[in-house]
Enzyme design. Structure first.
Site, mmCIF file in Angstrom:
data_model
loop_
_atom_site.group_PDB
_atom_site.id
_atom_site.type_symbol
_atom_site.label_atom_id
_atom_site.label_comp_id
_atom_site.label_asym_id
_atom_site.label_seq_id
_atom_site.Cartn_x
_atom_site.Cartn_y
_atom_site.Cartn_z
ATOM 1 N N GLU A 431 82.498 93.131 107.147
ATOM 2 C CA GLU A 431 83.897 93.254 107.562
ATOM 3 C C GLU A 431 84.016 94.390 108.568
ATOM 4 O O GLU A 431 83.429 95.459 108.373
ATOM 5 C CB GLU A 431 84.781 93.538 106.345
ATOM 6 C CG GLU A 431 86.254 93.770 106.680
ATOM 7 C CD GLU A 431 87.092 94.098 105.447
ATOM 8 O OE1 GLU A 431 88.067 94.865 105.588
ATOM 9 O OE2 GLU A 431 86.765 93.607 104.343
ATOM 10 N N GLU A 436 93.582 99.490 110.710
ATOM 11 C CA GLU A 436 94.401 99.340 109.506
ATOM 12 C C GLU A 436 95.365 100.526 109.442
ATOM 13 O O GLU A 436 95.058 101.619 109.921
ATOM 14 C CB GLU A 436 93.541 99.340 108.240
ATOM 15 C CG GLU A 436 92.860 98.033 107.926
ATOM 16 C CD GLU A 436 92.194 98.086 106.556
ATOM 17 O OE1 GLU A 436 92.574 97.310 105.676
ATOM 18 O OE2 GLU A 436 91.284 98.930 106.382
#
Length: 549
Positions: A431, A436
């Site tokens: 990932e 974020e």
């Protein structure tokens, strides 16, 4: 059994002439020139209902002559096959109904020969793969290299139809990054493979730097003793033609593109295993995985991974070619050719509170808007968009211009997941979190890598303070190479790319394989935290996403 129709008109088109020595040469013994050359063909799958065949483009070519020792079939593209028995199963791949003139040379003793031609009339081929052609050649010329930094760039496994768990990947052995850089395999990474589009034909050249890495079973071809796999001097100059056709292997359709490529005149890619046909399992703009069955061992399949990045290049690649983008200029639902919705709830592995729907993402006024909402019943909805199977890629520069939502409990993310997540579940698939943020920590962004041994809170992560992330657009950039993953942020396009705020050394697997993009806004969960009771709705807006390679 496939029906065949013998085309008798082929005999009427037969042209014969003989060549050979004027006098017998005692060096070769008696010279006997072949005679009475008969040529015919059968179109596979032809019958009264389908006179042009079953669409496979397959033809059985037959040649027979008295006193002939072998037969050479020469096709319109100047490629050829030699068959001692005079029987050749040939696939023509030009899409549509076409006719082909085939020249046949029947050889006798002492170099004598007789030649004839036959026309295969009105053969139907339904196979066409323009996308693979484009990616291979860039609709011009494109050079590929061994993906030396990638685990399993050379590998081997079983070729067994019954072993569906292991017949599509290198189950027995896979080479580690740059494993073949020294010793008897030191020549391997010098090879360059160039594909060019010549009209509607794909041409291929291989520059091996003077030496090829041979499987020991074939080392004698270049003077080796067959005791080990070894680099040997070998001439690979000359142009080959590449024929694309439907894959014919034991690999299930979900593990393959369904296309195979065959190199004419004994052509091959890189590692000599006595094979000229390679099934393309995966292909993207800069990564290709192929599979070939070893020439002398039908139970063994080899796997090669190629890239467009030269493993011997002295500097990092510069990604300037825009290969994919969404500018979000068309109002309505997100472009279905580029995005798919992932739907549902259940926490998504992080105790998240939202249910993902296809109603919370829309394009208007030049931006994509993903809106997290509190519904009348107190539940939360949002949307999650992915490019899987529509844009998967390895390496490149990703730029995303976005403005983030606000409010405690919001958890927006612009990120990527390994494309093989089904067979290699997270964190094995990898990932890459480009950006974020969480509403409870305004003006802070983070970038993280997750992979085996570095999952959850143990991911390789960094954070950065960026003012106004929920009130202004910022450009979030990932530059991903075989060596590193670099993260950047800047205010607008006119600003030059600043120094990266974080550089992660590429740890190798899984960050040497295909990933896809994910855009979503989660609510609550292990990172989002408690949701503000007064929250009603907030949106993440994306002005554009661009991929350069």
């Amino acid at each position: 059994m496939k029906n065949t129709l013998k085309n008798l008109t082929g005999f009427l088109m037969l042209l014969l002439f003989a060549t050979g020595c004027q006098d017998d040469d005692s060096t070769f013994g008696n010279v006997t020139t072949p005679s009475n050359l008969d040529l015919s063909y059968e179109i596979v799958g032809a019958n009264q209902a389908n006179p042009n065949g079953d669409g496979s483009g397959m033809v059985v070519l037959k040649a027979h002559a008295d006193n002939a020792m072998t037969y050479k079939f020469i096709y319109p593209d100047a490629t050829s096959d030699t068959k001692p028995a005079g029987l050749m199963n040939k696939r023509f791949t030009t899409n549509g109904v076409n006719s082909y003139v085939v020249t046949v040379v029947a050889y006798g003793t002492g170099g004598s020969a007789v030649t004839g031609t036959i026309t295969v009339v009105d053969l139907l081929s339904l196979f066409d793969d323009p996308e693979t052609t484009r990616i291979l050649t860039n609709n011009g010329t494109k050079t590929w290299y061994w993906s030396a930094a990638e685990q399993n760039h050379l590998g081997v496994g079983p070729n067994d139809a019954a072993d569906t768990e292991h017949n599509f990947w290198p189950y027995w052995y896979g080479a580690g990054p740059f494993e073949k850089a020294g010793g008897t395999s030191s020549c391997m990474y010098n090879a360059k493979f160039t594909f060019s589009l010549d009209g509607n034909q794909i041409r291929f050249t291989q520059d091996n730097g003077g030496a090829t890495f041979f499987n020991k079973a074939f080392a004698s071809i270049a003077g080796g003793n067959g005791s080990e796999d070894i680099c040997l001097a070998y001439n690979t100059t000359g142009q080959k033609t590449v024929l694309l056709s439907p894959a014919e292997s034991v690999v299930a359709p979900e593990h393959s593109t369904g296309t195979q490529m065959t190199f004419t005149d004994g052509g091959f890619m890189g590692y000599y295993i006595g094979a000229s046909t390679y099934e393309i399992l995966e292909i993207s703009e800069n990564r290709m995985v192929v599979r070939a069955v070893q020439g002398n061992d039908p139970a063994t399949a080899w796997y090669h991974i190629f890239t467009t990045q030269d493993p011997n290049a002295p500097t990092a690649p510069v990604f300037t070619n825009l290969v994919w983008a969404d500018e979000f200029n068309t109002d309505g639902a997100p472009d279905a050719t580029k995005w798919s919705f992932e739907l549902g709830g259940g926490g998504w592995g992080n105790q998240e509170q939202q249910v993902y729907t296809n109603q919370n993402a829309t394009v208007s006024d030049g931006t994509l808007k993903i809106t997290a909402k509190k519904e009348n019943d107190g539940t939360y909805t949002s949307s999650r968009l992915i490019t899987h199977n529509k844009k998967d890629f390895t390496y490149g520069m990703v730029e995303i211009k976005a403005k983030l939502p606000s409010g405690a409990g919001t958890w927006p993310a612009l990120w990527m997941l390994g494309s093989n997540y089904v067979e290699n579940p997270w964190p094995g698939c990898g990932e890459i979190d480009i950006m974020e943020s969480v509403g409870r920590a305004p003006d802070v962004i983070s970038s993280t890598l997750h992979y085996p041994g570095h999952s959850g809170g143990g991911g390789d992560s960094t954070s950065k303070n960026v003012a106004g992330i929920s009130t202004d657009f910022h450009i979030y950039t990932l530059v991903w190479t075989v060596d590193s993953l670099k993260f950047y942020v800047r205010d607008n396009e006119t600003d030059p790319l600043p120094a990266p705020y974080k550089i992660f050394t590429n740890p190798g697997t899984p960050f040497t394989s295909n990933f896809f993009l994910i855009f979503n806004v989660a609510m609550g969960g292990t990172l989002g935290g408690a949701i503000d009771p007064g929250f009603t709705q907030s949106a993440m807006e994306v002005d554009y996403v661009r991929l350069y390679q």
